[in-house]
Design a protein around this motif. Structure first.
Motif, short mmCIF file in Angstrom:
data_model
loop_
_atom_site.label_atom_id
_atom_site.label_comp_id
_atom_site.label_asym_id
_atom_site.label_seq_id
_atom_site.Cartn_x
_atom_site.Cartn_y
_atom_site.Cartn_z
N GLY A 60 -7.18 38.13 -12.62
CA GLY A 60 -6.89 36.84 -13.22
C GLY A 60 -6.66 37.00 -14.71
N LYS A 61 -6.09 35.97 -15.29
CA LYS A 61 -5.90 36.00 -16.74
C LYS A 61 -5.95 34.59 -17.28
CE LYS A 61 -0.88 36.08 -16.47
NZ LYS A 61 0.34 36.80 -16.81
N SER A 62 -6.35 34.50 -18.53
CA SER A 62 -6.42 33.22 -19.21
C SER A 62 -6.56 33.48 -20.71
CB SER A 62 -7.61 32.40 -18.69
OG SER A 62 -7.54 31.07 -19.21
N SER A 63 -6.92 32.46 -21.45
CA SER A 63 -7.05 32.60 -22.89
C SER A 63 -8.51 32.76 -23.29
CB SER A 63 -6.42 31.40 -23.60
OG SER A 63 -7.03 30.21 -23.17
N LEU A 75 -11.92 31.22 -21.32
CA LEU A 75 -11.54 30.03 -20.56
C LEU A 75 -11.09 30.48 -19.18
CD1 LEU A 75 -9.59 28.28 -23.43
CD2 LEU A 75 -11.99 28.00 -22.81
N ASN A 76 -11.46 29.73 -18.16
CA ASN A 76 -11.08 30.02 -16.77
C ASN A 76 -11.49 31.43 -16.33
OD1 ASN A 76 -9.83 27.46 -16.43
ND2 ASN A 76 -8.12 28.23 -17.63
N PHE A 77 -12.76 31.73 -16.51
CA PHE A 77 -13.28 33.06 -16.19
C PHE A 77 -13.93 33.05 -14.81
CE2 PHE A 77 -16.29 36.58 -16.35
CZ PHE A 77 -15.51 37.59 -16.91
N TYR A 78 -13.65 34.06 -14.00
CA TYR A 78 -14.31 34.24 -12.71
C TYR A 78 -15.52 35.14 -12.93
CZ TYR A 78 -15.32 35.43 -7.91
OH TYR A 78 -15.97 35.61 -6.72
N ASP A 79 -16.70 34.56 -12.90
CA ASP A 79 -17.94 35.28 -13.18
C ASP A 79 -18.50 35.84 -11.87
OD1 ASP A 79 -20.10 36.31 -14.47
OD2 ASP A 79 -21.06 34.39 -14.88
#
Length: 133
Positions: A60-63, A75-79
Protein backbone atom coordinates in the motif's frame (compact mmCIF):
# COMPACT_ATOMS: atom_id res chain seq x y z
CA UNK A 1 22.72 33.77 33.13
CA UNK A 2 19.08 33.16 32.24
CA UNK A 3 19.82 33.93 28.59
CA UNK A 4 22.63 31.37 28.48
CA UNK A 5 20.43 28.70 30.10
CA UNK A 6 17.59 29.46 27.70
CA UNK A 7 19.89 29.35 24.66
CA UNK A 8 21.44 26.08 25.85
CA UNK A 9 18.01 24.48 26.25
CA UNK A 10 16.86 25.85 22.89
CA UNK A 11 20.00 24.54 21.18
CA UNK A 12 19.54 21.12 22.79
CA UNK A 13 15.90 20.88 21.66
CA UNK A 14 16.66 21.83 18.08
CA UNK A 15 19.80 19.72 17.84
CA UNK A 16 17.76 16.66 18.88
CA UNK A 17 15.10 17.35 16.26
CA UNK A 18 15.17 15.03 13.30
CA UNK A 19 15.18 16.64 9.87
CA UNK A 20 12.87 15.61 7.06
CA UNK A 21 15.82 14.75 4.82
CA UNK A 22 17.13 12.34 7.48
CA UNK A 23 13.82 10.46 7.44
CA UNK A 24 13.76 9.69 3.71
CA UNK A 25 14.84 6.15 2.84
CA UNK A 26 14.03 2.49 3.42
CA UNK A 27 13.09 0.98 6.79
CA UNK A 28 12.56 -2.59 7.90
CA UNK A 29 10.97 -4.46 10.78
CA UNK A 30 11.68 -8.18 11.07
CA UNK A 31 9.09 -9.96 13.17
CA UNK A 32 8.61 -13.64 13.87
CA UNK A 33 5.83 -13.92 11.24
CA UNK A 34 6.51 -11.07 8.80
CA UNK A 35 9.04 -8.66 7.40
CA UNK A 36 7.66 -5.16 6.97
CA UNK A 37 9.29 -2.68 4.66
CA UNK A 38 8.68 1.07 4.51
CA UNK A 39 10.04 3.27 1.77
CA UNK A 40 9.65 6.89 2.77
CA UNK A 41 9.92 9.37 -0.07
CA UNK A 42 9.43 13.14 -0.17
CA UNK A 43 5.61 13.16 -0.12
CA UNK A 44 4.57 9.53 0.19
CA UNK A 45 5.45 6.20 1.70
CA UNK A 46 5.21 2.67 0.33
CA UNK A 47 4.45 -0.12 2.79
CA UNK A 48 5.16 -3.76 1.91
CA UNK A 49 4.59 -6.81 4.08
CA UNK A 50 6.29 -10.12 3.30
CA UNK A 51 5.68 -13.51 4.92
CA UNK A 52 8.50 -15.61 6.43
CA UNK A 53 9.24 -17.11 3.02
CA UNK A 54 9.72 -13.64 1.46
CA UNK A 55 6.45 -13.64 -0.50
CA UNK A 56 4.77 -10.23 -0.86
CA UNK A 57 1.49 -10.31 1.11
CA UNK A 58 0.51 -6.61 1.11
CA UNK A 59 1.49 -3.41 -0.62
CA UNK A 60 0.00 0.00 0.00
CA UNK A 61 0.98 3.61 -0.26
CA UNK A 62 -0.18 6.94 1.06
CA UNK A 63 1.15 10.23 2.37
CA UNK A 64 3.00 11.09 5.55
CA UNK A 65 3.94 14.21 7.46
CA UNK A 66 6.08 15.30 10.35
CA UNK A 67 4.24 16.01 13.56
CA UNK A 68 5.44 17.94 16.55
CA UNK A 69 7.98 16.60 19.02
CA UNK A 70 9.75 14.22 16.60
CA UNK A 71 6.73 12.26 15.44
CA UNK A 72 5.95 10.91 12.01
CA UNK A 73 2.30 10.62 10.97
CA UNK A 74 1.30 8.01 8.42
CA UNK A 75 -2.06 8.51 6.73
CA UNK A 76 -3.97 5.39 5.66
CA UNK A 77 -1.54 2.97 7.27
CA UNK A 78 -2.20 -0.78 7.53
CA UNK A 79 -0.91 -1.66 11.00
CA UNK A 80 -0.27 -5.40 10.70
CA UNK A 81 1.77 -5.82 13.92
CA UNK A 82 3.45 -9.07 12.83
CA UNK A 83 0.19 -10.90 12.03
CA UNK A 84 0.79 -13.88 9.73
CA UNK A 85 -1.15 -13.07 6.55
CA UNK A 86 -2.31 -16.29 4.85
CA UNK A 87 -3.01 -14.72 1.45
CA UNK A 88 -2.25 -11.50 -0.40
CA UNK A 89 -4.20 -8.56 1.01
CA UNK A 90 -5.20 -6.01 -1.63
CA UNK A 91 -5.42 -2.29 -0.87
CA UNK A 92 -9.19 -2.57 -1.31
CA UNK A 93 -9.42 -5.38 1.26
CA UNK A 94 -7.20 -3.47 3.68
CA UNK A 95 -9.16 -0.23 3.26
CA UNK A 96 -11.45 -0.81 6.26
CA UNK A 97 -8.37 -1.36 8.48
CA UNK A 98 -6.38 1.69 7.39
CA UNK A 99 -5.66 4.20 10.12
CA UNK A 100 -3.87 7.45 10.84
CA UNK A 101 -0.82 6.45 12.85
CA UNK A 102 1.45 8.82 14.77
CA UNK A 103 4.78 7.36 15.91
CA UNK A 104 7.89 8.64 17.64
CA UNK A 105 10.88 8.90 15.33
CA UNK A 106 14.39 9.37 16.65
CA UNK A 107 18.07 8.66 16.13
CA UNK A 108 19.86 6.07 18.21
CA UNK A 109 23.57 5.54 17.57
CA UNK A 110 23.23 7.44 14.28
CA UNK A 111 20.41 5.12 13.09
CA UNK A 112 16.92 6.52 12.47
CA UNK A 113 14.20 4.47 14.19
CA UNK A 114 10.41 4.61 13.89
CA UNK A 115 8.78 3.27 17.05
CA UNK A 116 5.51 1.66 15.92
CA UNK A 117 4.68 -0.24 19.09
CA UNK A 118 7.23 -0.36 21.88
CA UNK A 119 5.08 -2.72 23.96
CA UNK A 120 5.27 -5.34 21.19
CA UNK A 121 8.89 -4.48 20.34
CA UNK A 122 7.99 -3.25 16.85
CA UNK A 123 10.64 -0.82 15.64
CA UNK A 124 11.31 0.03 12.00
CA UNK A 125 15.02 0.69 11.50
CA UNK A 126 16.41 2.68 8.61
CA UNK A 127 18.59 0.65 6.28
CA UNK A 128 21.78 2.56 5.43
CA UNK A 129 22.04 3.54 1.78
CA UNK A 130 24.68 1.58 -0.07
CA UNK A 131 27.43 3.52 -1.74
CA UNK A 132 28.57 2.13 -5.08
CA UNK A 133 27.99 -1.45 -6.17
Amino acid sequence: MKKISFLTILFFLFSCSIKKTEILGKYEYKGSETIDSLIIEENLYIHKIFNKQGKLMYQGKSSWELGGKNRIIFLNFYDNENYDLKEFLTEEQAEKFLTRLSCPIYKQNQQVIIEMNADENIFYKKIPARVGR
